[in-house]
Design a protein around this motif. Structure first.
Motif, PDB file in Angstrom:
ATOM      1  N   CYS A  21       0.942  -0.973  -0.054  1.00 27.10           N
ATOM      2  CA  CYS A  21      -0.042   0.105  -0.006  1.00 27.10           C
ATOM      3  C   CYS A  21       0.928   1.277   0.084  1.00 27.10           C
ATOM      4  O   CYS A  21       2.128   1.235   0.253  1.00 27.10           O
ATOM      5  CB  CYS A  21      -1.061  -0.010   1.242  1.00 27.10           C
ATOM      6  SG  CYS A  21      -0.375  -0.146   2.670  1.00 27.10           S
ATOM      7  N   HIS A  22       0.332   2.412  -0.367  1.00 27.42           N
ATOM      8  CA  HIS A  22       0.955   3.631  -0.380  1.00 27.42           C
ATOM      9  C   HIS A  22       0.791   4.527   0.637  1.00 27.42           C
ATOM     10  O   HIS A  22       1.087   5.663   0.895  1.00 27.42           O
ATOM     11  CB  HIS A  22       0.828   4.194  -1.692  1.00 27.42           C
ATOM     12  CG  HIS A  22      -0.650   4.534  -1.903  1.00 27.42           C
ATOM     13  ND1 HIS A  22      -1.435   3.971  -2.867  1.00 27.42           N
ATOM     14  CD2 HIS A  22      -1.332   5.564  -1.394  1.00 27.42           C
ATOM     15  CE1 HIS A  22      -2.767   4.507  -2.888  1.00 27.42           C
ATOM     16  NE2 HIS A  22      -2.806   5.555  -2.069  1.00 27.42           N
ATOM     17  N   ASP A  23       0.111   4.400   1.878  1.00 29.22           N
ATOM     18  CA  ASP A  23      -0.203   5.091   3.093  1.00 29.22           C
ATOM     19  C   ASP A  23      -0.204   4.359   4.139  1.00 29.22           C
ATOM     20  O   ASP A  23      -0.728   3.079   4.200  1.00 29.22           O
ATOM     21  CB  ASP A  23      -1.322   6.239   2.571  1.00 29.22           C
ATOM     22  CG  ASP A  23      -2.613   5.468   2.231  1.00 29.22           C
ATOM     23  OD1 ASP A  23      -2.828   4.217   2.657  1.00 29.22           O
ATOM     24  OD2 ASP A  23      -3.490   6.064   1.839  1.00 29.22           O
ATOM     25  N   ALA A  24      -0.314   5.142   5.387  1.00 28.97           N
ATOM     26  CA  ALA A  24      -0.581   4.298   6.587  1.00 28.97           C
ATOM     27  C   ALA A  24      -1.978   3.845   6.825  1.00 28.97           C
ATOM     28  O   ALA A  24      -2.236   2.717   7.501  1.00 28.97           O
ATOM     29  CB  ALA A  24       0.044   5.324   7.705  1.00 28.97           C
ATOM     30  N   ASN A  43       6.667   2.482  -5.892  1.00 24.94           N
ATOM     31  CA  ASN A  43       5.723   2.800  -7.017  1.00 24.94           C
ATOM     32  C   ASN A  43       4.482   3.588  -6.647  1.00 24.94           C
ATOM     33  O   ASN A  43       4.172   4.819  -6.946  1.00 24.94           O
ATOM     34  CB  ASN A  43       5.121   1.698  -7.864  1.00 24.94           C
ATOM     35  CG  ASN A  43       4.594   1.950  -8.970  1.00 24.94           C
ATOM     36  OD1 ASN A  43       3.467   2.543  -9.078  1.00 24.94           O
ATOM     37  ND2 ASN A  43       5.058   1.399 -10.219  1.00 24.94           N
ATOM     38  N   GLY A  44       3.762   3.003  -5.708  1.00 25.79           N
ATOM     39  CA  GLY A  44       2.416   3.789  -5.197  1.00 25.79           C
ATOM     40  C   GLY A  44       2.589   5.087  -4.410  1.00 25.79           C
ATOM     41  O   GLY A  44       1.790   5.865  -4.591  1.00 25.79           O
ATOM     42  N   LEU A  45       3.993   5.122  -3.655  1.00 25.08           N
ATOM     43  CA  LEU A  45       4.386   6.624  -3.039  1.00 25.08           C
ATOM     44  C   LEU A  45       4.539   7.426  -4.283  1.00 25.08           C
ATOM     45  O   LEU A  45       4.243   8.634  -3.922  1.00 25.08           O
ATOM     46  CB  LEU A  45       5.623   6.214  -2.049  1.00 25.08           C
ATOM     47  CG  LEU A  45       5.130   5.723  -0.751  1.00 25.08           C
ATOM     48  CD1 LEU A  45       6.427   5.362   0.159  1.00 25.08           C
ATOM     49  CD2 LEU A  45       4.232   6.570   0.118  1.00 25.08           C
ATOM     50  N   SER A  46       5.493   7.096  -5.171  1.00 22.02           N
ATOM     51  CA  SER A  46       5.673   8.415  -5.936  1.00 22.02           C
ATOM     52  C   SER A  46       4.054   8.643  -6.992  1.00 22.02           C
ATOM     53  O   SER A  46       4.082   9.783  -7.176  1.00 22.02           O
ATOM     54  CB  SER A  46       6.338   7.565  -7.313  1.00 22.02           C
ATOM     55  OG  SER A  46       6.867   8.548  -8.229  1.00 22.02           O
ATOM     56  N   ASP A  54       7.057   5.764 -11.338  1.00 25.40           N
ATOM     57  CA  ASP A  54       8.204   5.510 -10.421  1.00 25.40           C
ATOM     58  C   ASP A  54       9.657   5.219 -11.130  1.00 25.40           C
ATOM     59  O   ASP A  54       9.975   4.346 -11.807  1.00 25.40           O
ATOM     60  CB  ASP A  54       8.098   3.936  -9.968  1.00 25.40           C
ATOM     61  CG  ASP A  54       9.034   3.473  -8.768  1.00 25.40           C
ATOM     62  OD1 ASP A  54       9.735   4.400  -8.295  1.00 25.40           O
ATOM     63  OD2 ASP A  54       9.090   2.174  -8.539  1.00 25.40           O
ATOM     64  N   ILE A  55      10.299   6.467 -11.258  1.00 27.01           N
ATOM     65  CA  ILE A  55      11.474   6.777 -11.918  1.00 27.01           C
ATOM     66  C   ILE A  55      12.516   7.519 -11.219  1.00 27.01           C
ATOM     67  O   ILE A  55      13.229   8.188 -11.559  1.00 27.01           O
ATOM     68  CB  ILE A  55      11.171   7.558 -13.135  1.00 27.01           C
ATOM     69  CG1 ILE A  55      10.499   8.844 -12.845  1.00 27.01           C
ATOM     70  CG2 ILE A  55      10.295   6.942 -14.349  1.00 27.01           C
ATOM     71  CD1 ILE A  55      10.495   9.644 -14.151  1.00 27.01           C
ATOM     72  N   GLY A  56      12.479   6.977  -9.817  1.00 22.78           N
ATOM     73  CA  GLY A  56      13.638   7.440  -9.006  1.00 22.78           C
ATOM     74  C   GLY A  56      13.347   9.232  -8.548  1.00 22.78           C
ATOM     75  O   GLY A  56      14.427   9.656  -8.303  1.00 22.78           O
ATOM     76  N   LEU A  57      12.342   9.416  -8.746  1.00 18.74           N
ATOM     77  CA  LEU A  57      12.122  10.984  -8.269  1.00 18.74           C
ATOM     78  C   LEU A  57      12.199  11.128  -6.718  1.00 18.74           C
ATOM     79  O   LEU A  57      12.519  12.356  -6.019  1.00 18.74           O
ATOM     80  CB  LEU A  57      10.797  11.621  -8.625  1.00 18.74           C
ATOM     81  CG  LEU A  57      10.735  11.537 -10.223  1.00 18.74           C
ATOM     82  CD1 LEU A  57       9.287  11.855 -10.755  1.00 18.74           C
ATOM     83  CD2 LEU A  57      11.824  12.331 -10.782  1.00 18.74           C
ATOM     84  N   LEU A  58      11.620  10.291  -5.822  1.00 25.75           N
ATOM     85  CA  LEU A  58      11.443  10.373  -4.403  1.00 25.75           C
ATOM     86  C   LEU A  58      12.865   9.964  -3.670  1.00 25.75           C
ATOM     87  O   LEU A  58      13.660   9.078  -4.264  1.00 25.75           O
ATOM     88  CB  LEU A  58      10.505   9.424  -3.768  1.00 25.75           C
ATOM     89  CG  LEU A  58       9.130   9.598  -4.087  1.00 25.75           C
ATOM     90  CD1 LEU A  58       8.275   8.456  -3.613  1.00 25.75           C
ATOM     91  CD2 LEU A  58       8.682  11.037  -3.383  1.00 25.75           C
ATOM     92  N   ILE A 231       1.457  -3.318  -6.159  1.00 24.52           N
ATOM     93  CA  ILE A 231       0.836  -2.163  -6.304  1.00 24.52           C
ATOM     94  C   ILE A 231      -0.692  -2.285  -6.665  1.00 24.52           C
ATOM     95  O   ILE A 231      -1.431  -1.183  -7.006  1.00 24.52           O
ATOM     96  CB  ILE A 231       1.324  -1.421  -7.750  1.00 24.52           C
ATOM     97  CG1 ILE A 231       1.168  -2.485  -8.703  1.00 24.52           C
ATOM     98  CG2 ILE A 231       2.749  -0.853  -7.280  1.00 24.52           C
ATOM     99  CD1 ILE A 231       1.618  -1.987 -10.164  1.00 24.52           C
ATOM    100  N   SER A 232      -1.091  -3.339  -5.981  1.00 20.10           N
ATOM    101  CA  SER A 232      -2.624  -3.748  -6.164  1.00 20.10           C
ATOM    102  C   SER A 232      -3.397  -2.797  -5.455  1.00 20.10           C
ATOM    103  O   SER A 232      -4.467  -2.510  -6.199  1.00 20.10           O
ATOM    104  CB  SER A 232      -2.716  -5.083  -5.661  1.00 20.10           C
ATOM    105  OG  SER A 232      -2.192  -6.129  -6.527  1.00 20.10           O
ATOM    106  N   ALA A 233      -3.080  -2.171  -4.200  1.00 17.53           N
ATOM    107  CA  ALA A 233      -3.805  -1.421  -3.514  1.00 17.53           C
ATOM    108  C   ALA A 233      -3.952   0.124  -4.205  1.00 17.53           C
ATOM    109  O   ALA A 233      -4.941   0.603  -4.282  1.00 17.53           O
ATOM    110  CB  ALA A 233      -3.456  -1.252  -2.284  1.00 17.53           C
ATOM    111  N   THR A 234      -3.033   0.234  -4.916  1.00 16.18           N
ATOM    112  CA  THR A 234      -2.568   1.547  -5.688  1.00 16.18           C
ATOM    113  C   THR A 234      -3.610   1.520  -6.928  1.00 16.18           C
ATOM    114  O   THR A 234      -4.270   2.423  -7.336  1.00 16.18           O
ATOM    115  CB  THR A 234      -1.164   2.106  -5.919  1.00 16.18           C
ATOM    116  OG1 THR A 234      -0.503   1.852  -4.580  1.00 16.18           O
ATOM    117  CG2 THR A 234      -1.207   3.435  -6.732  1.00 16.18           C
TER     118      THR A 234
END
Length: 284
Positions: A21-24, A43-46, A54-58, A231-234
């Motif tokens: 998942c991408h959040d708490a 991926n989901g956080l980006s 998801d290309i390394g921005l974070l 990434i299923s949740a995203t």
């Protein structure tokens, strides 16, 4: 909050399923559903933080702070994406120290160049297996506790083929990785080959539309020890938001969305507001 140990759990029989998942909030929902661990997806956080692929921005600090939030929200182990370690060996040292201090229990380090791409994308470029094996050795040597797990990940399967992916998994296991993750294995036969050739427990990332549509029982029968659906949740969240946006646009109301929604009471029960203590501040 007492957090269970992923390292201890992995020494017991049975596969550990750690959905992503991408959040708490998602992490809390997974815990309440009975999962033994959760996975924090880069991926989901980006997507959720930047609205970008998801290309390394974070950066490392951004990812670690989200890992800290996950770990504070749940009392099951958090496994986190740590990309390439965010640079050279010095960066790997800082990455390991920071994630471990944040309360995350496991990270995976991948063998792409920096900046990386999502493992499902085309045009991946990898460092040598020797260079990444050294990152794994440094990561293992840096951690304070052996219960902080280092997962050696290779993205070689798609650009370089199965044999090279397995060779890299073997090198990362020899370098001390607690688990090995080979991204994008394409069949059960490929999985069996990897499991038999690599002298370490294996993790699998099941990615919608990119890997075989298998369930946890099937992965367990093959011999995998840790399974994530990163990434299923995203993807589900994206679908829900598209339907909600269409409904508001068409009706002028957010009520009566065909896909449904939880009630405020159900939402608050997930967050557990009654368990949060607020200090009384007396103004002078």
């Amino acid at each position: 909050m007492t957090t269970s140990s992923l390292a201890q759990r992995l020494r017991q029989p049975g596969i550990v399923v750690a959905p992503g998942c991408h959040d708490a909030l998602g992490a809390r929902i997974y815990q309440q559903a009975g999962f033994e661990a959760v996975y924090m997806t880069g991926n989901g956080l980006s997507a959720s933080l930047l609205g970008a692929p998801d290309i390394g921005l974070l950066g490392m600090s951004e990812m670690v702070e989200r890992g800290r939030a996950f770990a504070a929200a749940v009392d099951v182990p958090v496994i986190a994406d740590a990309d390439t370690g965010y640079g050279n060996l010095n960066n790997v040292v800082r990455t390991v120290r920071s994630y471990e201090a944040a309360g995350v229990q496991a990270i995976h380090l991948e063998d792409q160049v920096t900046p990386k791409k999502c493992g499902a994308m085309k045009g991946l470029a990898l460092v040598s297996k020797e260079e990444h094996a050294e990152k794994i050795r440094i990561a293992v040597a840096t951690r304070k506790s052996a219960d902080f797990l280092i997962i050696g990940r290779s993205d070689a399967r798609i650009p370089l083929g199965l044999d090279e992916a397995i060779a890299r998994g073997q090198a990362y296991a020899a370098a001390g990785a607690d688990l090995v993750l080979l991204e994008m294995l394409q069949s059960e036969e490929e999985m069996r080959r990897a499991l038999s050739a690599i002298d370490a427990p294996l993790m699998f990332n099941a990615v919608d539309g990119k890997t075989p549509p298998m369930n946890a029982a099937q992965f367990e029968r093959l011999g995998f020890r840790l399974l994530s659906f990163p990434i299923s949740a995203t993807l589900a969240y994206t679908h829900m938001m598209q339907r909600l946006a269409e409904h508001i646009r068409a009706t002028g109301s957010a009520f009566g969305v065909p896909s449904g929604s939880v009630t405020i009471a159900d939402y608050e029960s997930v967050l557990g507001p009654a368990n949060i203590e607020f200090a009384n501040v007396n103004s002078q």
